[in-house]
Design a protein around this motif. Structure first.
Motif, PDB file in Angstrom:
ATOM      1  N   LYS A 130       0.849  -1.051   0.152  1.00 39.46           N
ATOM      2  CA  LYS A 130      -0.146   0.120   0.022  1.00 39.46           C
ATOM      3  C   LYS A 130       1.046   1.241   0.267  1.00 39.46           C
ATOM      4  CE  LYS A 130      -4.091  -1.747   1.949  1.00 39.46           C
ATOM      5  NZ  LYS A 130      -5.295  -1.621   3.045  1.00 39.46           N
ATOM      6  N   TRP A 160      -8.173   2.930   3.005  1.00 41.14           N
ATOM      7  CA  TRP A 160      -8.056   3.650   4.375  1.00 41.14           C
ATOM      8  C   TRP A 160      -8.855   4.930   4.656  1.00 41.14           C
ATOM      9  CZ3 TRP A 160      -1.842   4.873   3.755  1.00 41.14           C
ATOM     10  CH2 TRP A 160      -1.393   3.548   3.727  1.00 41.14           C
ATOM     11  N   CYS A 209      -6.692  13.533  -0.914  1.00 48.16           N
ATOM     12  CA  CYS A 209      -6.656  12.534   0.483  1.00 48.16           C
ATOM     13  C   CYS A 209      -7.820  11.645   0.042  1.00 48.16           C
ATOM     14  CB  CYS A 209      -7.076  13.288   1.611  1.00 48.16           C
ATOM     15  SG  CYS A 209      -6.709  12.383   3.091  1.00 48.16           S
ATOM     16  N   LEU A 248       0.668   4.441  -2.664  1.00 47.78           N
ATOM     17  CA  LEU A 248       0.712   5.692  -2.091  1.00 47.78           C
ATOM     18  C   LEU A 248       1.684   6.562  -2.941  1.00 47.78           C
ATOM     19  CD1 LEU A 248      -0.641   7.798   0.082  1.00 47.78           C
ATOM     20  CD2 LEU A 248       1.248   7.158   1.614  1.00 47.78           C
ATOM     21  N   ARG A 287      -9.369   8.902   5.965  1.00 46.91           N
ATOM     22  CA  ARG A 287      -8.822  10.039   5.578  1.00 46.91           C
ATOM     23  C   ARG A 287      -7.649  10.295   6.556  1.00 46.91           C
ATOM     24  NH1 ARG A 287     -11.920  14.878   4.632  1.00 46.91           N
ATOM     25  NH2 ARG A 287     -10.028  15.375   3.484  1.00 46.91           N
ATOM     26  N   LEU A 315      -6.481   3.040  -1.185  1.00 48.45           N
ATOM     27  CA  LEU A 315      -6.078   2.003  -0.167  1.00 48.45           C
ATOM     28  C   LEU A 315      -6.776   1.371   0.554  1.00 48.45           C
ATOM     29  CD1 LEU A 315      -2.988   4.819   0.419  1.00 48.45           C
ATOM     30  CD2 LEU A 315      -2.997   2.829  -1.092  1.00 48.45           C
ATOM     31  N   LEU A 355      -6.694   9.091  -2.592  1.00 44.84           N
ATOM     32  CA  LEU A 355      -5.857   7.954  -1.645  1.00 44.84           C
ATOM     33  C   LEU A 355      -6.541   6.961  -1.031  1.00 44.84           C
ATOM     34  CD1 LEU A 355      -2.789  10.398  -1.004  1.00 44.84           C
ATOM     35  CD2 LEU A 355      -2.997   8.604  -2.893  1.00 44.84           C
ATOM     36  N   ALA A 356      -7.403   7.697  -0.063  1.00 45.45           N
ATOM     37  CA  ALA A 356      -8.073   6.715   0.947  1.00 45.45           C
ATOM     38  C   ALA A 356      -9.211   5.573   0.187  1.00 45.45           C
ATOM     39  CB  ALA A 356      -9.139   7.747   1.556  1.00 45.45           C
ATOM     40  N   THR A 367      -5.755   8.351   8.365  1.00 42.39           N
ATOM     41  CA  THR A 367      -4.513   7.486   8.033  1.00 42.39           C
ATOM     42  C   THR A 367      -3.862   7.772   6.718  1.00 42.39           C
ATOM     43  OG1 THR A 367      -6.043   5.567   8.815  1.00 42.39           O
ATOM     44  CG2 THR A 367      -4.162   4.848   7.672  1.00 42.39           C
ATOM     45  N   VAL A 368      -4.488   8.333   5.785  1.00 40.53           N
ATOM     46  CA  VAL A 368      -3.682   8.799   4.886  1.00 40.53           C
ATOM     47  C   VAL A 368      -2.880   9.863   5.101  1.00 40.53           C
ATOM     48  CG1 VAL A 368      -3.988   9.957   2.488  1.00 40.53           C
ATOM     49  CG2 VAL A 368      -5.327   7.936   2.931  1.00 40.53           C
ATOM     50  N   ARG A 369      -3.298  10.854   5.794  1.00 40.18           N
ATOM     51  CA  ARG A 369      -2.705  12.181   6.316  1.00 40.18           C
ATOM     52  C   ARG A 369      -1.367  11.730   7.259  1.00 40.18           C
ATOM     53  NH1 ARG A 369      -7.808  14.070   6.771  1.00 40.18           N
ATOM     54  NH2 ARG A 369      -7.924  13.950   8.966  1.00 40.18           N
TER      55      ARG A 369
END
Length: 90
Positions: A29, A54, A45, A33, A56, A52, A48-49, A58-60
């Protein structure tokens, strides 16, 4: 007492070297990313979330911790009309 001082000094010198940059393993992952951040337009964001699986926050956290600190990559955040905040690697 001299042995402790010498030992502490050599121990401190071992950690002053810059970390060696390693690319994330393919298929992880984190690799996904980084690939998304390297695309032409970057990624939001939310994008990406979703990609993946995930949330938000967790992405940050991954952007700040894994990408910026551990991998040492320079992440740029900018506002794009119609998309919102877009992240990319410079």
């Amino acid at each position: 007492m001299t042995d402790e001082t010498t030992s502490a000094a050599s121990h401190a010198e071992a950690f002053t070297d810059a970390p060696v940059w390693r690319a994330p393993r393919a298929g992880t992952k984190l690799a996904t990313l980084v690939d998304m951040l390297r695309t032409e337009g970057g990624a939001t964001c939310d994008e990406l979330a979703i990609a993946l699986g995930w949330r938000r926050h967790t992405v940050r956290g991954a952007l700040a911790g894994a990408v910026r600190k551990r991998l040492g990559l320079n992440v740029i955040a900018r506002e794009v009309a119609g998309r919102g905040r877009v992240y990319s690697i410079e």
